[in-house]
Motif scaffolding. Sequence first.
Motif, mmCIF file in Angstrom:
data_model
loop_
_atom_site.group_PDB
_atom_site.id
_atom_site.type_symbol
_atom_site.label_atom_id
_atom_site.label_comp_id
_atom_site.label_asym_id
_atom_site.label_seq_id
_atom_site.Cartn_x
_atom_site.Cartn_y
_atom_site.Cartn_z
ATOM 1 N N ALA A 1 2.317 2.384 4.929
ATOM 2 C CA ALA A 1 2.271 1.115 5.664
ATOM 3 C C ALA A 1 1.279 1.191 6.825
ATOM 4 C CB ALA A 1 3.660 0.769 6.180
ATOM 5 N N LYS A 2 0.768 0.035 7.192
ATOM 6 C CA LYS A 2 -0.265 -0.047 8.222
ATOM 7 C C LYS A 2 0.241 0.315 9.616
ATOM 8 C CE LYS A 2 -2.935 -3.584 5.745
ATOM 9 N NZ LYS A 2 -4.038 -2.684 5.382
ATOM 10 N N ASP A 3 1.552 0.312 9.837
ATOM 11 C CA ASP A 3 2.058 0.664 11.162
ATOM 12 C C ASP A 3 2.195 2.172 11.370
ATOM 13 O OD1 ASP A 3 4.220 1.109 9.501
ATOM 14 O OD2 ASP A 3 5.588 -0.249 10.524
ATOM 15 N N THR B 1 -8.825 6.958 6.028
ATOM 16 C CA THR B 1 -9.376 5.797 5.314
ATOM 17 C C THR B 1 -9.918 6.233 3.952
ATOM 18 O OG1 THR B 1 -9.939 4.645 7.370
ATOM 19 C CG2 THR B 1 -11.133 3.978 5.387
ATOM 20 N N GLN C 1 -9.170 8.971 11.629
ATOM 21 C CA GLN C 1 -9.145 7.632 11.036
ATOM 22 C C GLN C 1 -10.100 7.533 9.855
ATOM 23 O OE1 GLN C 1 -7.062 4.722 11.955
ATOM 24 N NE2 GLN C 1 -7.774 4.618 9.834
ATOM 25 N N THR D 1 -8.010 4.985 0.563
ATOM 26 C CA THR D 1 -8.851 4.104 -0.267
ATOM 27 C C THR D 1 -9.024 4.688 -1.664
ATOM 28 O OG1 THR D 1 -10.031 3.284 1.687
ATOM 29 C CG2 THR D 1 -11.099 2.985 -0.450
ATOM 30 N N CYS E 1 -3.164 4.759 9.319
ATOM 31 C CA CYS E 1 -3.000 4.137 7.998
ATOM 32 C C CYS E 1 -3.314 2.646 7.979
ATOM 33 C CB CYS E 1 -1.578 4.379 7.488
ATOM 34 S SG CYS E 1 -1.206 6.124 7.208
ATOM 35 N N ASP E 2 -3.813 2.122 9.067
ATOM 36 C CA ASP E 2 -4.201 0.709 9.108
ATOM 37 C C ASP E 2 -5.586 0.579 8.484
ATOM 38 O OD1 ASP E 2 -4.515 -1.947 9.531
ATOM 39 O OD2 ASP E 2 -4.409 -1.875 11.722
ATOM 40 N N VAL E 3 -5.590 0.575 7.150
ATOM 41 C CA VAL E 3 -6.821 0.586 6.363
ATOM 42 C C VAL E 3 -6.915 -0.717 5.580
ATOM 43 C CG1 VAL E 3 -8.087 1.793 4.536
ATOM 44 C CG2 VAL E 3 -6.729 3.095 6.183
ATOM 45 N N ALA E 4 -8.090 -1.309 5.559
ATOM 46 C CA ALA E 4 -8.301 -2.582 4.852
ATOM 47 C C ALA E 4 -8.385 -2.314 3.349
ATOM 48 C CB ALA E 4 -9.572 -3.266 5.345
ATOM 49 N N GLU F 1 0.822 -1.191 0.000
ATOM 50 C CA GLU F 1 0.000 0.000 0.000
ATOM 51 C C GLU F 1 0.865 1.252 0.000
ATOM 52 O OE1 GLU F 1 1.070 -1.800 3.046
ATOM 53 O OE2 GLU F 1 -0.915 -2.680 3.109
#
Length: 544
Positions: A338-340, A495, A491, A499, A344-347, A335
């Motif tokens: 990064a999710k960390d 997102t 958040q 996205t 930014c922890d987006v599915a 992505e």
Amino acid sequence: MSKSRVTFQSSGRCVCCYFLTVFLALYAFSPALAANSWGKDTLVYAWSSNVGPLNPHAYGANKMFAQALVYEPLVQYGEGGKITPWLAESWQISSDGKVYTFKLRDDVLFSDGTPFTADAVVKNFDAVRKNIKRHDWLATADMIDSYRALDARTFELTLKQPYAAALQELTLVRPLRFLSPAAMPQDGNTGEGIKAPIGTGPWILAESRKGEFDRFVRNDNYWGEKPRMRQLVIKVIPDAETRAVALETGEVDLIATAIADHGSAGVNPDAYAALSKDPAYSSSQSAPRNTRLLAMNTALFPTNELAVRQAIVRGIDRPSILKGVLLDQEAPAEELLAKDIPFCDVALKPYPHSLDEAAAILDKAGWKLNPGDKYRTRDGKTLRLELKFIANENIMRSIAEVVQSNLARIGMDVQLMGEEPNAFGASQTDGGFNMIFCESNGAPYDPFSYVAAMRVAGHADFQAQRGLPQKKELDAAITRALATTDAKELQTLFTTILTMLHDEAVYVPVSRTIDKALFKKKNIQDFSFSPVSYELPLGRVARP
């Protein structure tokens, strides 16, 4: 060779392993290349160019890692993203989140002996405000409403609105660090240049020879932990292979990349792999820094078409790039951010590498590969695009060649265009590209400063996104994210932002970069990286 000397009174991969081996052997017998001749109390570090004029309020030729040797922030970015005291020993934030009151240390001098006071902070903020258009990419600078010295040790900063990342951005290496007022031009406009690079930091720039080296000396009046070496020499070695040779011969003591400065001090992956396995050497790596990306121009044919971008993301074999070009020395990236990274922890559904899926997308969009043809066509136009990279950056070139080969397999004609750094930068900022190398910014820029700059025309991200039908909606979401401190709302907004960019396939995430260091065990005791890529802790380096 002519030399330009300035003295301040105050302060792609290796061609092959065989080539490197032969080169090292030749150097070993060359009398012109002796070991570090500066003395045991001097650390010699390799970089690809001179460090520049070291103006704390400027960009361009000023190397970030070197600016950080001389200039310091009010607050520092620490491990785990913690904001810690630095030139300010404490601070308070008003209940409305707009007013920051900093209590300054009372034991700090600029290296020319000028006291570091709230008035000096005000003069530096004045200099930044004089050139605010140059700095409006930074949300904190753009949001400044007023500032003042309450007394010699108290500085008050008022923002136009609350901003969740204000302290985080005050840690950045530029433009909100501090030059001695005595080193400013008479009108205070540092945008036109400075008298000399005089900061409060642990190093003083003493001498520069163009194309040869920059020499720093220890600031013995430094308020904090002083450098363990008396002198630091930044030796100019433009070529990565030659840097590896210089380390082998002892001409330099340390090679360490700084991804924030485009990794310009490294060696090629082949050389790093070989030398890090040699028992005479030690190596060190940082945590993953930022995302290495290919940005696609959504306003320029043919990457203005979503189907083409979706096919490109699927057609590029990123796992093979990681393994074959980067030799697994960088981390995978699926992505943009990064999710960390906070918020930014987006599915997001990853784009898999699949030539069949890529070809099917192009077929459906009417890009046909006719029998006997090498490349796809539609309405008399060939599916042809340009990929731009820095000509002397071997890693970029090698990745570009893999991309060219991958996309040829689905009928795309990718023209590779290597450019000199200045021309490459111009291509990024004026949108003269179909695909171009770029990077997210890493900590502490990501995510706030990075997405804020997406709204500014002088950035590759803006140029890549400007053809999106949702560009206004995207920029509005970014603006709202910069105006709230509510974690839940942040958040939701991030997102939306991430996205949208993912679904529109604006970027090809290639890898997460990792800074790497190499040194001989007999020369250097140890080396470890800072939490941020633009700060190399060279003052901590000592002999065994």
